[in-house]
Design a protein around this motif. Structure first.
Motif, PDB file in Angstrom:
ATOM      1  N   ALA A 125       0.193  -1.199  -0.377  1.00 49.86           N
ATOM      2  CA  ALA A 125       0.057  -0.067   0.169  1.00 49.86           C
ATOM      3  C   ALA A 125       1.078   1.299   0.009  1.00 49.86           C
ATOM      4  O   ALA A 125       1.766   1.354   1.080  1.00 49.86           O
ATOM      5  CB  ALA A 125      -0.394   0.366   1.186  1.00 49.86           C
ATOM      6  N   THR A 126       1.462   1.842  -1.512  1.00 48.53           N
ATOM      7  CA  THR A 126       1.702   3.029  -1.338  1.00 48.53           C
ATOM      8  C   THR A 126       1.057   4.461  -1.534  1.00 48.53           C
ATOM      9  O   THR A 126       0.142   4.262  -1.823  1.00 48.53           O
ATOM     10  CB  THR A 126       3.024   3.220  -2.490  1.00 48.53           C
ATOM     11  OG1 THR A 126       3.573   3.843  -2.254  1.00 48.53           O
ATOM     12  CG2 THR A 126       2.407   2.553  -3.869  1.00 48.53           C
ATOM     13  N   VAL A 127       2.176   5.530  -1.159  1.00 49.81           N
ATOM     14  CA  VAL A 127       1.242   6.459  -1.187  1.00 49.81           C
ATOM     15  C   VAL A 127       1.768   7.825  -2.926  1.00 49.81           C
ATOM     16  O   VAL A 127       2.019   8.476  -3.052  1.00 49.81           O
ATOM     17  CB  VAL A 127       1.447   7.686   0.521  1.00 49.81           C
ATOM     18  CG1 VAL A 127       0.847   7.464   1.129  1.00 49.81           C
ATOM     19  CG2 VAL A 127       2.451   7.902  -0.083  1.00 49.81           C
ATOM     20  N   ALA A 128       2.885   6.417  -2.877  1.00 49.74           N
ATOM     21  CA  ALA A 128       3.748   6.884  -4.210  1.00 49.74           C
ATOM     22  C   ALA A 128       2.537   7.583  -5.104  1.00 49.74           C
ATOM     23  O   ALA A 128       1.779   6.614  -5.191  1.00 49.74           O
ATOM     24  CB  ALA A 128       4.954   6.355  -4.657  1.00 49.74           C
ATOM     25  N   THR A 129       3.497   9.109  -5.963  1.00 53.21           N
ATOM     26  CA  THR A 129       1.459   9.623  -7.269  1.00 53.21           C
ATOM     27  C   THR A 129       1.954   8.464  -8.686  1.00 53.21           C
ATOM     28  O   THR A 129       1.363   9.372  -9.059  1.00 53.21           O
ATOM     29  CB  THR A 129       1.196  10.983  -6.567  1.00 53.21           C
ATOM     30  OG1 THR A 129       2.910  11.470  -6.787  1.00 53.21           O
ATOM     31  CG2 THR A 129       1.221  11.290  -4.826  1.00 53.21           C
ATOM     32  N   ASN A 130       3.429   8.713  -8.909  1.00 54.18           N
ATOM     33  CA  ASN A 130       4.046   9.006  -9.605  1.00 54.18           C
ATOM     34  C   ASN A 130       2.550   7.116 -10.777  1.00 54.18           C
ATOM     35  O   ASN A 130       2.207   5.923 -10.735  1.00 54.18           O
ATOM     36  CB  ASN A 130       5.100   7.797 -10.550  1.00 54.18           C
ATOM     37  CG  ASN A 130       5.329   8.727 -12.039  1.00 54.18           C
ATOM     38  OD1 ASN A 130       4.945   7.898 -12.831  1.00 54.18           O
ATOM     39  ND2 ASN A 130       6.193   9.260 -12.163  1.00 54.18           N
ATOM     40  N   PRO A 131       2.184   8.181 -11.410  1.00 53.71           N
ATOM     41  CA  PRO A 131       0.819   7.112 -13.046  1.00 53.71           C
ATOM     42  C   PRO A 131       1.210   5.516 -13.074  1.00 53.71           C
ATOM     43  O   PRO A 131       0.547   4.541 -13.042  1.00 53.71           O
ATOM     44  CB  PRO A 131       0.510   8.013 -14.141  1.00 53.71           C
ATOM     45  CG  PRO A 131       0.866   9.115 -13.079  1.00 53.71           C
ATOM     46  CD  PRO A 131       1.880   8.658 -11.973  1.00 53.71           C
ATOM     47  N   LYS A 132       2.420   5.588 -13.380  1.00 47.69           N
ATOM     48  CA  LYS A 132       3.249   4.360 -13.849  1.00 47.69           C
ATOM     49  C   LYS A 132       3.624   2.923 -13.079  1.00 47.69           C
ATOM     50  O   LYS A 132       3.003   2.461 -13.206  1.00 47.69           O
ATOM     51  CB  LYS A 132       4.836   4.505 -14.511  1.00 47.69           C
ATOM     52  CG  LYS A 132       4.792   5.348 -15.349  1.00 47.69           C
ATOM     53  CD  LYS A 132       7.069   6.113 -15.925  1.00 47.69           C
ATOM     54  CE  LYS A 132       6.459   6.597 -16.877  1.00 47.69           C
ATOM     55  NZ  LYS A 132       8.065   7.374 -17.347  1.00 47.69           N
ATOM     56  N   ILE A 133       2.921   3.455 -11.597  1.00 48.45           N
ATOM     57  CA  ILE A 133       3.022   2.605 -10.326  1.00 48.45           C
ATOM     58  C   ILE A 133       1.994   1.927 -10.830  1.00 48.45           C
ATOM     59  O   ILE A 133       2.001   0.755 -10.263  1.00 48.45           O
ATOM     60  CB  ILE A 133       3.109   3.233  -8.892  1.00 48.45           C
ATOM     61  CG1 ILE A 133       4.279   4.211  -8.811  1.00 48.45           C
ATOM     62  CG2 ILE A 133       3.064   2.346  -8.083  1.00 48.45           C
ATOM     63  CD1 ILE A 133       4.604   4.845  -7.813  1.00 48.45           C
ATOM     64  N   THR A 134       0.767   1.991 -10.935  1.00 43.30           N
ATOM     65  CA  THR A 134      -0.664   1.371 -10.932  1.00 43.30           C
ATOM     66  C   THR A 134      -0.347   0.637 -12.413  1.00 43.30           C
ATOM     67  O   THR A 134      -1.281  -0.541 -12.684  1.00 43.30           O
ATOM     68  CB  THR A 134      -1.552   1.937 -10.555  1.00 43.30           C
ATOM     69  OG1 THR A 134      -1.693   3.082 -11.438  1.00 43.30           O
ATOM     70  CG2 THR A 134      -1.285   1.821  -9.298  1.00 43.30           C
ATOM     71  N   GLN A 135       0.162   1.071 -13.352  1.00 44.83           N
ATOM     72  CA  GLN A 135       0.133   0.881 -14.487  1.00 44.83           C
ATOM     73  C   GLN A 135       0.768  -0.327 -14.905  1.00 44.83           C
ATOM     74  O   GLN A 135       1.045  -1.436 -16.267  1.00 44.83           O
ATOM     75  CB  GLN A 135       0.392   1.792 -15.882  1.00 44.83           C
ATOM     76  CG  GLN A 135      -0.657   2.793 -15.683  1.00 44.83           C
ATOM     77  CD  GLN A 135       0.146   4.336 -16.564  1.00 44.83           C
ATOM     78  OE1 GLN A 135       1.181   4.509 -17.145  1.00 44.83           O
ATOM     79  NE2 GLN A 135      -0.057   5.292 -16.152  1.00 44.83           N
ATOM     80  N   GLN A 136       1.732  -0.717 -14.012  1.00 43.61           N
ATOM     81  CA  GLN A 136       2.393  -2.352 -14.223  1.00 43.61           C
ATOM     82  C   GLN A 136       1.051  -3.658 -13.753  1.00 43.61           C
ATOM     83  O   GLN A 136       1.761  -4.538 -14.707  1.00 43.61           O
ATOM     84  CB  GLN A 136       3.183  -2.086 -13.010  1.00 43.61           C
ATOM     85  CG  GLN A 136       4.166  -1.230 -13.496  1.00 43.61           C
ATOM     86  CD  GLN A 136       4.981  -0.819 -11.900  1.00 43.61           C
ATOM     87  OE1 GLN A 136       6.439  -1.334 -12.004  1.00 43.61           O
ATOM     88  NE2 GLN A 136       5.100  -0.847 -10.724  1.00 43.61           N
ATOM     89  N   GLY A 137       0.222  -2.995 -14.066  1.00 44.40           N
ATOM     90  CA  GLY A 137      -0.509  -4.296 -13.908  1.00 44.40           C
ATOM     91  C   GLY A 137      -0.306  -5.270 -12.391  1.00 44.40           C
ATOM     92  O   GLY A 137      -0.600  -6.738 -12.727  1.00 44.40           O
ATOM     93  N   TYR A 138       0.245  -4.584 -11.160  1.00 44.89           N
ATOM     94  CA  TYR A 138       0.246  -5.852 -10.248  1.00 44.89           C
ATOM     95  C   TYR A 138      -0.816  -5.850  -9.076  1.00 44.89           C
ATOM     96  O   TYR A 138      -1.347  -5.035  -8.921  1.00 44.89           O
ATOM     97  CB  TYR A 138       1.290  -5.318  -9.092  1.00 44.89           C
ATOM     98  CG  TYR A 138       3.032  -5.650 -10.160  1.00 44.89           C
ATOM     99  CD1 TYR A 138       3.075  -5.961 -10.912  1.00 44.89           C
ATOM    100  CD2 TYR A 138       3.617  -4.185 -10.110  1.00 44.89           C
ATOM    101  CE1 TYR A 138       4.428  -5.864 -11.712  1.00 44.89           C
ATOM    102  CE2 TYR A 138       4.954  -4.403 -10.296  1.00 44.89           C
ATOM    103  CZ  TYR A 138       5.121  -4.950 -11.975  1.00 44.89           C
ATOM    104  OH  TYR A 138       6.307  -5.192 -12.289  1.00 44.89           O
ATOM    105  N   LYS A 139      -1.373  -7.046  -8.703  1.00 47.94           N
ATOM    106  CA  LYS A 139      -2.558  -7.457  -8.399  1.00 47.94           C
ATOM    107  C   LYS A 139      -2.634  -6.616  -6.825  1.00 47.94           C
ATOM    108  O   LYS A 139      -3.406  -6.884  -6.305  1.00 47.94           O
ATOM    109  CB  LYS A 139      -3.639  -8.828  -8.636  1.00 47.94           C
ATOM    110  CG  LYS A 139      -3.566  -8.959 -10.491  1.00 47.94           C
ATOM    111  CD  LYS A 139      -4.617  -7.840 -10.633  1.00 47.94           C
ATOM    112  CE  LYS A 139      -5.105  -7.810 -12.026  1.00 47.94           C
ATOM    113  NZ  LYS A 139      -6.280  -7.528 -12.189  1.00 47.94           N
ATOM    114  N   GLY A 140      -1.374  -7.093  -6.472  1.00 49.53           N
ATOM    115  CA  GLY A 140      -1.315  -6.949  -5.127  1.00 49.53           C
ATOM    116  C   GLY A 140      -0.349  -5.359  -4.621  1.00 49.53           C
ATOM    117  O   GLY A 140      -0.280  -5.044  -3.646  1.00 49.53           O
TER     118      GLY A 140
END
Length: 376
Positions: A125-140
């Motif tokens: 669970a991260t507060v890091a904001t770069n859109p690329k973080i959640t574009q990686q497709g990691y389910k966890g």
């Protein structure tokens, strides 16, 4: 003789009971990865304190999962805000059996570290904001905060709609965070009809911005948006004042901190505005209780993301109860499909792991501390 047998039997029963009690307790390790040394240590420690407060509250009234009481243990590691160190921390947590992580704080750390966590089946669970973080497709992976898209664009909308600015400039520190939030601000600024008169670059170790600022002063901009962190934002504000630049200094969540006021002194006031994910804590239902508990425990006020780290830890615990398991393979889908009402917001996620709704609050500074203006 009978008395001795009775005493012996009682002692044996007591020993068996103690062993059974120990066996009926599971220890769940929560890892915290953040900058605990260097110029961003104030943020890392604040985040760690938020997670620790949640763990202490959970352990004070132990929750039960699968018929066993859960004891939570916080393991906190210094990733120095550095990608290489962050990956080393991730490996240390994985090797140590950590299955749940709060952090990393920095986007530049979260992007490579999340790959390691994902491959090991660790939830983060991260507060890091770069859109690329959640574009990686990691389910966890879950972002418990607004993204750069929201932070940068809402600051631009505020500048255009509320402050009625026509000409702005951008400076970014070339980190994954700074570059990301600056680009989102610039995109929305143009869409809102503002002219972007310049885009200058620095780094997250710099302290002298005179050359960049002198160049922007000549362009007579009404505001400068800085994509970067408080240890650079504060001297930037000081140098703007020394150069007689009357433009507002705008930024994202990483300058929305008391450290900005502390380092910037009288150069940081209503001339500085910043955007931060989450609603105004004082107006949130559980906000005042959290603020009071944090102040009592640490003898200091909660800073930017203490509440988010507190919420992330509580979200993990609640999901374990719903899943009736501490296995991240079972807990992750519960978080992904559910909703957790926390202090700083309600955590319900889309398919990428971004919050479906993440309010953004615009702050200015009063007496050296961030003061909320409005949320939208």
């Amino acid at each position: 003789m009978n008395l001795k047998v009775t005493k012996g039997a009682l002692a044996l029963l007591g020993a068996i009971s103690a062993i059974h009690g120990a066996a009926a307790q599971d220890v769940v390790k929560i890892g915290h990865s953040g900058p605990l040394s260097g110029p961003q240590a104030f943020s890392g420690k604040d985040n760690e304190n938020g997670a620790r407060l949640a763990i202490e509250e959970l352990n004070a009234k132990p929750i039960t999962v699968g018929g066993k009481k859960i004891k939570f243990e916080l393991l906190s590691e210094d990733d120095q805000g550095d990608p290489k160190a962050g990956v080393q921390v991730a490996q240390k947590f994985i090797d140590g059996g950590v299955k749940y992580v709060a952090g990393p704080y920095n986007s530049g750390v979260a992007i490579p570290a999340s790959r390691a966590y994902n491959d090991a089946g660790v939830l983060i669970a991260t507060v890091a904001t770069n859109p690329k973080i959640t574009q990686q497709g990691y389910k966890g992976l879950f972002r418990v905060n607004a993204s750069d898209t929201q932070l940068g664009s809402k600051m631009a909308l505020y500048a255009a709609q509320e402050l009625k600015f026509k000409t702005v400039a951008v400076i970014d520190d070339r980190t994954a965070f700074g570059q990301g939030v600056a680009e989102e601000f610039k995109k929305q600024a143009k869409a809102s009809g503002m002219a972007v008169a310049g885009h200058e670059f620095t780094n997250d170790k710099a302290f002298d911005f005179t050359a960049i600022l002198t160049k922007l002063k000549a362009k007579k901009v009404e505001a400068i948006f800085f994509g970067g962190y408080a240890p650079q934002g504060a001297p930037m504000a000081r140098q703007m004042k020394q150069l007689g630049i009357n433009a507002k200094l705008l930024g994202g969540d990483t300058i929305c901190t008391a450290e900005m006021g502390k380092l910037g002194g009288d150069a940081v006031g209503d001339n500085v505005l910043c955007s931060q994910g989450g609603a105004i804590l004082d107006k949130a239902a559980a906000g005042p209780r959290f603020k009071a508990a944090f102040k009592k425990r640490y003898n200091r006020d909660a800073d930017v993301y203490a509440a988010s780290y507190y919420d992330a830890t509580m979200m993990y615990a609640q999901a374990m109860q719903k899943a009736n398991s501490t296995d991240p393979a079972k807990v992750g889908p519960v978080i992904a499909a559910g909703s957790h009402k926390g202090v700083a917001g309600t955590y319900a996620f889309d398919a990428k792991g971004d919050m479906k709704e993440s309010p953004v609050t615009i702050f200015t500074f009063k007496n050296g501390a961030p003061a909320p203006l409005t949320s939208y």
